[in-house]
Design a protein around this motif. Structure first.
Motif, mmCIF file in Angstrom:
data_model
loop_
_atom_site.group_PDB
_atom_site.id
_atom_site.type_symbol
_atom_site.label_atom_id
_atom_site.label_comp_id
_atom_site.label_asym_id
_atom_site.label_seq_id
_atom_site.Cartn_x
_atom_site.Cartn_y
_atom_site.Cartn_z
ATOM 1 N N PHE A 202 -4.514 0.413 -6.835
ATOM 2 C CA PHE A 202 -5.853 0.454 -7.435
ATOM 3 C C PHE A 202 -6.562 -0.972 -7.242
ATOM 4 N N LEU A 203 -5.698 -2.125 -6.853
ATOM 5 C CA LEU A 203 -6.111 -3.569 -6.739
ATOM 6 C C LEU A 203 -7.063 -3.570 -5.753
ATOM 7 N N ASP A 204 -6.885 -2.669 -4.398
ATOM 8 C CA ASP A 204 -7.696 -2.858 -3.384
ATOM 9 C C ASP A 204 -8.173 -1.499 -2.741
ATOM 10 N N LYS A 205 -7.919 -0.619 -3.616
ATOM 11 C CA LYS A 205 -8.467 0.711 -3.066
ATOM 12 C C LYS A 205 -7.489 1.174 -1.965
ATOM 13 N N ASN A 206 -6.197 0.803 -2.143
ATOM 14 C CA ASN A 206 -5.074 1.351 -1.127
ATOM 15 C C ASN A 206 -5.381 0.799 0.484
ATOM 16 N N GLN A 207 -5.953 -0.458 0.575
ATOM 17 C CA GLN A 207 -6.084 -0.839 1.852
ATOM 18 C C GLN A 207 -4.897 -1.921 2.345
ATOM 19 N N MET B 58 0.940 -1.227 0.055
ATOM 20 C CA MET B 58 -0.129 0.108 -0.106
ATOM 21 C C MET B 58 0.911 1.190 0.014
ATOM 22 N N VAL B 59 0.356 2.570 -0.239
ATOM 23 C CA VAL B 59 1.125 3.736 -0.276
ATOM 24 C C VAL B 59 0.642 4.510 0.937
ATOM 25 N N ASP B 60 1.619 5.038 1.610
ATOM 26 C CA ASP B 60 1.593 6.012 2.532
ATOM 27 C C ASP B 60 1.349 7.562 1.822
ATOM 28 N N ARG B 61 0.007 7.722 1.646
ATOM 29 C CA ARG B 61 -0.453 8.958 0.890
ATOM 30 C C ARG B 61 -0.098 10.222 1.651
ATOM 31 N N ALA C 96 6.887 2.131 -12.668
ATOM 32 C CA ALA C 96 7.301 0.767 -12.501
ATOM 33 C C ALA C 96 6.488 -0.525 -12.342
ATOM 34 N N ALA C 97 5.368 -0.019 -11.993
ATOM 35 C CA ALA C 97 4.454 -1.131 -11.771
ATOM 36 C C ALA C 97 2.817 -0.528 -12.331
ATOM 37 N N PRO C 98 2.606 -0.398 -13.255
ATOM 38 C CA PRO C 98 1.481 0.246 -13.633
ATOM 39 C C PRO C 98 0.046 -0.469 -13.629
ATOM 40 N N GLU C 99 0.168 -1.788 -13.434
ATOM 41 C CA GLU C 99 -0.538 -2.603 -13.234
ATOM 42 C C GLU C 99 -1.355 -2.821 -11.642
ATOM 43 N N VAL C 100 -0.426 -1.978 -11.001
ATOM 44 C CA VAL C 100 -0.869 -2.041 -9.361
ATOM 45 C C VAL C 100 -1.086 -0.639 -8.819
ATOM 46 N N ASN D 264 -5.072 -4.943 1.602
ATOM 47 C CA ASN D 264 -5.618 -6.173 1.867
ATOM 48 C C ASN D 264 -5.442 -7.098 0.938
ATOM 49 N N GLY D 265 -5.299 -6.791 -0.394
ATOM 50 C CA GLY D 265 -5.328 -7.712 -1.576
ATOM 51 C C GLY D 265 -4.204 -8.156 -1.985
ATOM 52 N N GLU D 266 -4.039 -9.392 -2.270
ATOM 53 C CA GLU D 266 -3.034 -10.061 -2.396
ATOM 54 C C GLU D 266 -2.366 -9.844 -3.924
ATOM 55 N N ILE D 267 -1.118 -9.250 -3.859
ATOM 56 C CA ILE D 267 -0.495 -8.891 -5.175
ATOM 57 C C ILE D 267 -0.353 -10.140 -6.018
ATOM 58 N N PRO D 268 -0.818 -10.250 -7.268
ATOM 59 C CA PRO D 268 -0.739 -11.582 -8.136
ATOM 60 C C PRO D 268 1.012 -11.701 -8.317
#
Ligand code: F3S
Length: 81
Positions: free
Chosen positions: A36-41, A5-8, A20-24, A43-47
């Motif tokens: 965006f995979l999990d709205k920055n929570q 996740m990102v510390d916004r 570096a990671a346009p799909e994440v 909690n979503g496992e990175i493929p």
């Protein structure tokens, strides 16, 4: 690593992570990044196929705002610090 996740609060909108990671990672109107995979929570496992990209983003972030961990963040970027 399985979660990110990102510390916004500390992101300076440099853009390195979505290069570096346009799909994440994506960014909002102010250029501040989020996962965006999990709205920055965090909690979503990175493929598996995207984990190297996430590591590159982690290594390349000048403000240390990309967080990575093997356990879910539950929305708190400083959970493991
Ligand atoms: Fe922000 Fe770091 Fe990405 S400063 S835009 S999280 S590379």
């Amino acid at each position: 690593l399985k979660y990110t996740m990102v510390d916004r609060e500390t992101c300076i909108a440099c853009g390195a992570c979505f290069a570096a990671a346009p799909e994440v990672f994506d960014y909002d109107d102010d250029g501040i990044s989020f996962v965006f995979l999990d709205k920055n929570q965090g909690n979503g496992e990175i493929p598996e196929g995207l984990q190297d990209d996430v590591l590159d983003a982690y290594d390349g972030c000048p403000s240390g705002s990309i967080k990575i961990a093997n356990e879910p963040f539950n929305g708190d970027p400083s959970k493991f610090e």
